[in-house]
Design a protein around this motif. Structure first.
Motif, PDB file in Angstrom:
ATOM      1  N   GLU A 315      -2.252  -1.910   6.394  1.00  0.00           N
ATOM      2  CA  GLU A 315      -1.769  -2.999   5.542  1.00  0.00           C
ATOM      3  C   GLU A 315      -1.497  -2.490   4.126  1.00  0.00           C
ATOM      4  O   GLU A 315      -0.482  -2.821   3.506  1.00  0.00           O
ATOM      5  CB  GLU A 315      -2.794  -4.136   5.502  1.00  0.00           C
ATOM      6  CG  GLU A 315      -2.970  -4.887   6.806  1.00  0.00           C
ATOM      7  CD  GLU A 315      -1.855  -5.899   7.055  1.00  0.00           C
ATOM      8  OE1 GLU A 315      -0.933  -5.987   6.223  1.00  0.00           O
ATOM      9  OE2 GLU A 315      -1.906  -6.598   8.083  1.00  0.00           O
ATOM     10  N   ASP A 316      -2.419  -1.673   3.607  1.00  0.00           N
ATOM     11  CA  ASP A 316      -2.285  -1.205   2.234  1.00  0.00           C
ATOM     12  C   ASP A 316      -1.178  -0.163   2.094  1.00  0.00           C
ATOM     13  O   ASP A 316      -0.355  -0.240   1.170  1.00  0.00           O
ATOM     14  CB  ASP A 316      -3.611  -0.610   1.752  1.00  0.00           C
ATOM     15  CG  ASP A 316      -3.548  -0.204   0.297  1.00  0.00           C
ATOM     16  OD1 ASP A 316      -3.412  -1.091  -0.563  1.00  0.00           O
ATOM     17  OD2 ASP A 316      -3.615   1.014   0.019  1.00  0.00           O
ATOM     18  N   SER A 317      -1.138   0.803   3.002  1.00  0.00           N
ATOM     19  CA  SER A 317      -0.156   1.885   2.863  1.00  0.00           C
ATOM     20  C   SER A 317       1.268   1.375   3.043  1.00  0.00           C
ATOM     21  O   SER A 317       2.185   1.812   2.337  1.00  0.00           O
ATOM     22  CB  SER A 317      -0.443   3.012   3.869  1.00  0.00           C
ATOM     23  OG  SER A 317      -0.188   2.595   5.206  1.00  0.00           O
ATOM     24  N   THR A 318       1.468   0.431   3.964  1.00  0.00           N
ATOM     25  CA  THR A 318       2.827  -0.066   4.180  1.00  0.00           C
ATOM     26  C   THR A 318       3.275  -0.978   3.042  1.00  0.00           C
ATOM     27  O   THR A 318       4.446  -0.958   2.648  1.00  0.00           O
ATOM     28  CB  THR A 318       2.933  -0.806   5.528  1.00  0.00           C
ATOM     29  OG1 THR A 318       1.955  -1.856   5.588  1.00  0.00           O
ATOM     30  CG2 THR A 318       2.703   0.151   6.692  1.00  0.00           C
ATOM     31  N   ALA A 319       2.339  -1.785   2.487  1.00  0.00           N
ATOM     32  CA  ALA A 319       2.692  -2.609   1.336  1.00  0.00           C
ATOM     33  C   ALA A 319       3.053  -1.729   0.146  1.00  0.00           C
ATOM     34  O   ALA A 319       4.039  -1.975  -0.557  1.00  0.00           O
ATOM     35  CB  ALA A 319       1.540  -3.545   0.980  1.00  0.00           C
ATOM     36  N   HIS A 320       2.258  -0.697  -0.085  1.00  0.00           N
ATOM     37  CA  HIS A 320       2.539   0.230  -1.190  1.00  0.00           C
ATOM     38  C   HIS A 320       3.895   0.901  -0.996  1.00  0.00           C
ATOM     39  O   HIS A 320       4.676   1.031  -1.956  1.00  0.00           O
ATOM     40  CB  HIS A 320       1.435   1.290  -1.273  1.00  0.00           C
ATOM     41  CG  HIS A 320       1.651   2.303  -2.346  1.00  0.00           C
ATOM     42  ND1 HIS A 320       1.566   2.010  -3.688  1.00  0.00           N
ATOM     43  CD2 HIS A 320       1.984   3.618  -2.272  1.00  0.00           C
ATOM     44  CE1 HIS A 320       1.820   3.090  -4.398  1.00  0.00           C
ATOM     45  NE2 HIS A 320       2.083   4.072  -3.569  1.00  0.00           N
ATOM     46  N   ALA A 321       4.203   1.291   0.233  1.00  0.00           N
ATOM     47  CA  ALA A 321       5.489   1.944   0.516  1.00  0.00           C
ATOM     48  C   ALA A 321       6.649   0.984   0.268  1.00  0.00           C
ATOM     49  O   ALA A 321       7.680   1.367  -0.306  1.00  0.00           O
ATOM     50  CB  ALA A 321       5.521   2.445   1.954  1.00  0.00           C
ATOM     51  N   SER A 322       6.497  -0.271   0.690  1.00  0.00           N
ATOM     52  CA  SER A 322       7.572  -1.246   0.492  1.00  0.00           C
ATOM     53  C   SER A 322       7.815  -1.520  -0.984  1.00  0.00           C
ATOM     54  O   SER A 322       8.963  -1.601  -1.434  1.00  0.00           O
ATOM     55  CB  SER A 322       7.251  -2.554   1.217  1.00  0.00           C
ATOM     56  OG  SER A 322       7.404  -2.410   2.614  1.00  0.00           O
ATOM     57  N   VAL A 323       6.745  -1.649  -1.766  1.00  0.00           N
ATOM     58  CA  VAL A 323       6.900  -1.914  -3.197  1.00  0.00           C
ATOM     59  C   VAL A 323       7.501  -0.706  -3.904  1.00  0.00           C
ATOM     60  O   VAL A 323       8.428  -0.836  -4.720  1.00  0.00           O
ATOM     61  CB  VAL A 323       5.552  -2.313  -3.825  1.00  0.00           C
ATOM     62  CG1 VAL A 323       5.668  -2.388  -5.345  1.00  0.00           C
ATOM     63  CG2 VAL A 323       5.080  -3.650  -3.271  1.00  0.00           C
ATOM     64  N   ALA A 324       6.984   0.477  -3.603  1.00  0.00           N
ATOM     65  CA  ALA A 324       7.521   1.691  -4.228  1.00  0.00           C
ATOM     66  C   ALA A 324       8.996   1.872  -3.892  1.00  0.00           C
ATOM     67  O   ALA A 324       9.801   2.288  -4.743  1.00  0.00           O
ATOM     68  CB  ALA A 324       6.720   2.908  -3.769  1.00  0.00           C
ATOM     69  N   THR A 325       9.359   1.549  -2.660  1.00  0.00           N
ATOM     70  CA  THR A 325      10.757   1.676  -2.251  1.00  0.00           C
ATOM     71  C   THR A 325      11.614   0.616  -2.923  1.00  0.00           C
ATOM     72  O   THR A 325      12.758   0.895  -3.324  1.00  0.00           O
ATOM     73  CB  THR A 325      10.861   1.586  -0.724  1.00  0.00           C
ATOM     74  OG1 THR A 325      10.110   2.645  -0.137  1.00  0.00           O
ATOM     75  CG2 THR A 325      12.308   1.685  -0.268  1.00  0.00           C
ATOM     76  N   ALA A 326      11.097  -0.594  -3.063  1.00  0.00           N
ATOM     77  CA  ALA A 326      11.844  -1.643  -3.761  1.00  0.00           C
ATOM     78  C   ALA A 326      12.114  -1.234  -5.209  1.00  0.00           C
ATOM     79  O   ALA A 326      13.218  -1.424  -5.736  1.00  0.00           O
ATOM     80  CB  ALA A 326      11.075  -2.959  -3.707  1.00  0.00           C
ATOM     81  N   VAL A 327      11.108  -0.665  -5.870  1.00  0.00           N
ATOM     82  CA  VAL A 327      11.286  -0.182  -7.238  1.00  0.00           C
ATOM     83  C   VAL A 327      12.377   0.884  -7.280  1.00  0.00           C
ATOM     84  O   VAL A 327      13.285   0.844  -8.126  1.00  0.00           O
ATOM     85  CB  VAL A 327       9.961   0.378  -7.794  1.00  0.00           C
ATOM     86  CG1 VAL A 327      10.191   1.083  -9.130  1.00  0.00           C
ATOM     87  CG2 VAL A 327       8.927  -0.737  -7.960  1.00  0.00           C
ATOM     88  N   ALA A 328      12.301   1.829  -6.360  1.00  0.00           N
ATOM     89  CA  ALA A 328      13.291   2.912  -6.332  1.00  0.00           C
ATOM     90  C   ALA A 328      14.683   2.392  -6.012  1.00  0.00           C
ATOM     91  O   ALA A 328      15.674   2.845  -6.589  1.00  0.00           O
ATOM     92  CB  ALA A 328      12.880   3.961  -5.306  1.00  0.00           C
TER      93      ALA A 328
END
Length: 397
Positions: A315-328
């Motif tokens: 849950e944590d790693s995928t949420a972090h990946a989605s947010v980081a990707t949205a920022v990028a």
């Protein structure tokens, strides 16, 4: 279509191979865009270089390249020709769906197809539905374990160069579950229409695919809806590759601007002997470099986050990946549009000459960045920042 078996690069070689391929690709990019010359030969060379097989798992004979390397491959090719860089996007995204949801037999079959040089293209978006998330294309069961596929798709990027189409369709039932049907591009009932006329990304082969009574065996159908029933990096994986395309466009536009500044005349009020000596132009160039370099750094950060989540999807790693990707994705989209516009101000009046075709950078940036709205990504970023609200699970985040 048939292909000779292509080379499969090791992970450490993938970026170098992409850089060499991109160097040759850049020379004809302006002409291909201006005259809409479809890049059949160039896509063939990309296959021969092994650049369509990078994520095939090692147990099936592939290099299983990590996300940071794959992202850099996409960025380098987009820097040379973003239309060509977009062609393998859906190929890799639907290979990811196969990795996540395919049976062992399906994975063995289609990964081997890819290693033999076969290419996939998407047939997922539709124009007639209420939103892009709603499909009317259907997979209807017939006989013992088979289906019939009917519908019409648009924005089917890469379909003109594909051996297989990955068709997203709805299965019968009240739950409206979706699946991906892997269909030969030349199967009876499949019609691929070259009708893409976008102002940018002109040679991506993103036209219409019509499907009329296409027979699909059960072993060519992979569940799609279950991908999002658990923590997944699927959407972030797709989006970080889109961000790589925008970052490539941004860097290419700025590089071209620098070359044209060398030949531009200084503004008479500056007192400079050359355009690069104009302090106001220097300021604008510096600001553009900050924007582009920041976007590139955020892209690398997102690629690492997606790689972690892809390896260990919590849950944590995928949420972090989605947010980081949205920022990028927001940052690279802004950089692509801003840099391709700043190109004209830096290069001067001569840059508007149609013969130079410098508008292609802005046209490609403006077209590709419409793929999904950054405004919704900003919303999810803000909600994560303020309340740690996890981003929704879908293929666009």
């Amino acid at each position: 279509m048939t292909h000779e078996e292509d080379a499969v690069p090791h992970e450490e070689d993938a970026v170098q191979i992409a850089a060499r391929f991109a160097a040759g690709l850049a020379r004809g990019a302006a002409e291909r865009d201006r005259d809409r010359i479809l890049p059949h030969a160039e896509v063939g060379r990309m296959s021969a270089a092994g650049l369509f097989s990078l994520t095939v798992p090692r147990r099936f004979g592939g290099p299983d390249v990590g996300v940071p390397s794959l992202v850099e491959v996409f960025r380098l090719i987009a820097q040379a020709d973003p239309s060509i860089a977009q062609i393998p996007h859906s190929h890799y995204v639907f290979l990811e769906a196969l990795r996540l949801q395919g049976t062992e037999a399906q994975q063995r079959r289609f990964f081997r197809e890819v290693l033999a040089g076969r290419r996939l293209a998407n047939a997922q978006s539709e124009r007639g539905s209420r939103t892009i998330a709603e499909d009317t294309t259907t997979l209807t069961p017939v006989g013992a374990g088979g289906y019939v596929l009917d519908g019409e798709k648009f924005y089917a990027t890469g379909s003109l160069f594909a051996d297989w189409l990955a068709v997203r369709a709805v299965l019968p039932g009240a739950e409206r579950a979706k699946a991906v049907a892997f269909v030969p591009a030349n199967a009876p009932g499949v019609t691929i229409v070259d009708d893409w006329d976008g102002l940018g990304q002109r040679t991506t082969g993103s036209g219409t695919v019509r499907l009329a009574g296409v027979a699909v065996p059960a072993d060519a159908v992979v569940p799609y809806t279950p991908i999002f029933a658990r923590p997944t990096s699927y959407g972030a994986f797709a989006q970080v590759l889109h961000a790589a395309l925008d970052a490539g466009i941004a860097r290419a536009a700025l590089d071209v601007a620098v070359e044209h500044v060398k030949r531009a005349r200084p503004w008479f009020e500056s007192g400079a002997d050359r355009a690069a000596g104009d302090p106001l132009l220097v300021q604008q160039a510096g600001e553009a470099e900050i924007t582009v370099r920041a976007a590139e750094a955020l892209l690398r950060e997102a690629a690492h986050a997606v790689d972690v989540a892809r390896t260990d999807p919590t849950e944590d790693s995928t949420a972090h990946a989605s947010v980081a990707t949205a920022v990028a994705k927001v940052a690279t989209a802004r950089a692509a549009v801003d840099a391709s516009s700043a190109l004209f101000e830096l290069a001067g009046t001569r840059s508007a000459l149609d013969a130079l075709n410098l508008s292609r950078f802005w046209r490609d940036a403006r077209t590709h960045t419409l793929h999904d709205p950054g405004r919704w990504k900003v919303q999810h970023i803000g909600r994560w920042l303020l309340d740690r609200t996890p981003p929704p699970r879908h293929g666009l985040l």
